[in-house]
Design a protein around this motif. Sequence first.
Motif, short mmCIF file in Angstrom:
data_model
loop_
_atom_site.label_atom_id
_atom_site.label_comp_id
_atom_site.label_asym_id
_atom_site.label_seq_id
_atom_site.Cartn_x
_atom_site.Cartn_y
_atom_site.Cartn_z
N LEU A 67 -0.67 -0.81 5.04
CA LEU A 67 0.41 -0.80 5.67
C LEU A 67 1.71 -2.86 5.66
O LEU A 67 2.93 -2.76 5.76
N TYR A 68 -0.10 -3.59 6.81
CA TYR A 68 0.55 -4.53 6.78
C TYR A 68 1.30 -5.58 5.33
O TYR A 68 1.94 -6.41 5.56
N LEU A 137 9.38 3.85 10.66
CA LEU A 137 9.13 2.26 10.59
C LEU A 137 8.97 1.82 9.29
O LEU A 137 10.04 1.46 8.44
N MET A 138 8.36 2.49 8.12
CA MET A 138 7.94 2.11 7.53
C MET A 138 9.55 2.66 5.96
O MET A 138 9.85 1.98 4.84
N PHE A 139 9.56 3.74 6.14
CA PHE A 139 10.34 4.15 5.39
C PHE A 139 11.93 3.51 6.11
O PHE A 139 12.75 3.37 4.71
N GLY A 140 11.95 3.35 7.17
CA GLY A 140 13.25 1.92 7.45
C GLY A 140 12.97 0.91 6.50
O GLY A 140 14.66 0.36 5.71
N TRP A 141 12.19 -0.05 6.87
CA TRP A 141 11.95 -0.75 6.03
C TRP A 141 12.22 -1.23 4.32
O TRP A 141 12.04 -1.97 3.88
N PRO A 235 8.03 1.79 -3.44
CA PRO A 235 6.19 2.21 -2.66
C PRO A 235 6.17 2.48 -1.42
O PRO A 235 5.49 3.22 -0.87
N CYS A 236 7.40 1.47 -0.22
CA CYS A 236 7.04 1.76 1.08
C CYS A 236 8.22 2.82 1.48
O CYS A 236 7.16 3.86 2.18
N CYS A 237 8.73 3.47 0.98
CA CYS A 237 9.59 4.73 0.82
C CYS A 237 8.79 5.70 0.50
O CYS A 237 8.33 6.59 1.53
N PHE A 241 6.32 8.84 3.52
CA PHE A 241 5.35 9.90 4.40
C PHE A 241 3.78 10.54 3.79
O PHE A 241 3.78 11.30 4.35
N VAL A 242 2.98 9.69 3.41
CA VAL A 242 1.94 10.21 3.42
C VAL A 242 1.31 9.42 4.80
O VAL A 242 0.45 9.80 4.79
N VAL A 243 2.22 8.23 4.62
CA VAL A 243 1.50 7.82 6.39
C VAL A 243 2.20 8.75 7.16
O VAL A 243 0.50 9.61 8.32
N TYR A 244 2.73 9.69 7.13
CA TYR A 244 3.45 11.10 8.39
C TYR A 244 2.11 11.65 8.95
O TYR A 244 2.20 12.13 9.83
N PHE A 245 1.45 11.64 7.17
CA PHE A 245 0.46 13.35 7.37
C PHE A 245 -1.14 12.88 7.49
O PHE A 245 -1.71 13.78 8.06
#
Length: 386
Positions: A67-68, A137-141, A235-237, A241-245
């Motif tokens: 993520l970072y 946050l990830m989808f937003g940035w 790739p962040c967007c 979705f993967v991070v969410y689950f």
Amino acid sequence: MALHELSLTLAVDVEKASVDKDEKEPSIHHYEDVLDVECSICSADADTERRLLRRLDMRVIPASMFLYFLCCLDRFNIGNAKILNSETGDSLVQSLRLTDQQYLIALMIFFVAYAIFETPSNYLLKKYKPSRWLAFLMFGWGAMTIIIAASRNFAGLVALRFLLGAFEAGLFPGIVYCLTFWYKPNERAVRIALIVACATLGGAFGGAIAYGVGRINGACGLEAWRWLFIFEGVPCCICAFVVYFVFPDYPETVSWLSPEERSLATERIRGVASLGHHELTWAEARDTLVDWRLYAHYLLFVAFSVGFASMSQFAPTIVQGLGYEGLSAQLFTVPPYAIAFFVCVAVAWASDRYEMRSLGAAFAFLICGATFLVEGKCVGVSVPFG
């Protein structure tokens, strides 16, 4: 007869007293047996905890590092975009007709939003769960990074950079906060260092990616710097979705730990770290705000961040100033970041291993300060390397 009965009674009492004494005062062999059992239990508990730590490390740390890494790719790519294909007049600054002052404002506005939204973001992370908030946050940035590719003027770039800073602000403090749900204080330094070191990896890969993207300048009528933002934002967007689950929330709730492991993961940090079900209170916030150590850490982090952010944003420009033009300037930003990754992890490991964290930080600051002084003396001196 009475004397005989009395003697029998006395004999029984003496025998009983002897037995009670034996029960109350175990032999040395009994103590050794108990110690052996207790040691074996402690050893078993330590082994169980080590196995649990390995499981946590395989789940929590790689996800946080990835993520970072993606976050830093999107944060620092504006430095690469500034000079990408400048020899053909297609760089970010040339396409948007930015002055040096305007470019600096576009850089600065990101950190203004970053400073404003860091603390509120951590509160919302606890309120809505880490997986949900970090995915948001990830989808937003990622979306902001893609939209920057459509910028047509200075105003649009500044507005999008502000929003990018607002979304990215919560990631790093959020990840550090999440680690307190899983690890004891003395277990965090090296793990945080591995995550922080991904900032240097982001810089290294950012330069390599910019070098490759620079070769498709003009594809579909778009400058390469626009493709750079698109390729690093998409790739962040998707990963959001993967991070969410998948991203782990709290030890009490994850399904990949057994009930016994969940209980151990919770109990081992009770009293020394945050529990997932624990709610923030204003009393705790007040106690934190009046702690002088908070402001000492602020000063240290500001001192560190000024140099690191400056180098990250201006590394391609600095390399270009050394006489390297075009895509070569992108490639020569890679080696310093690659070396920094290993140095960061090594210093953190040594600081933890020998419990000399202050000395490790002081040594790093000393080297940084000396290096910046040398760089200041070398202004205007072209020193080719390679």
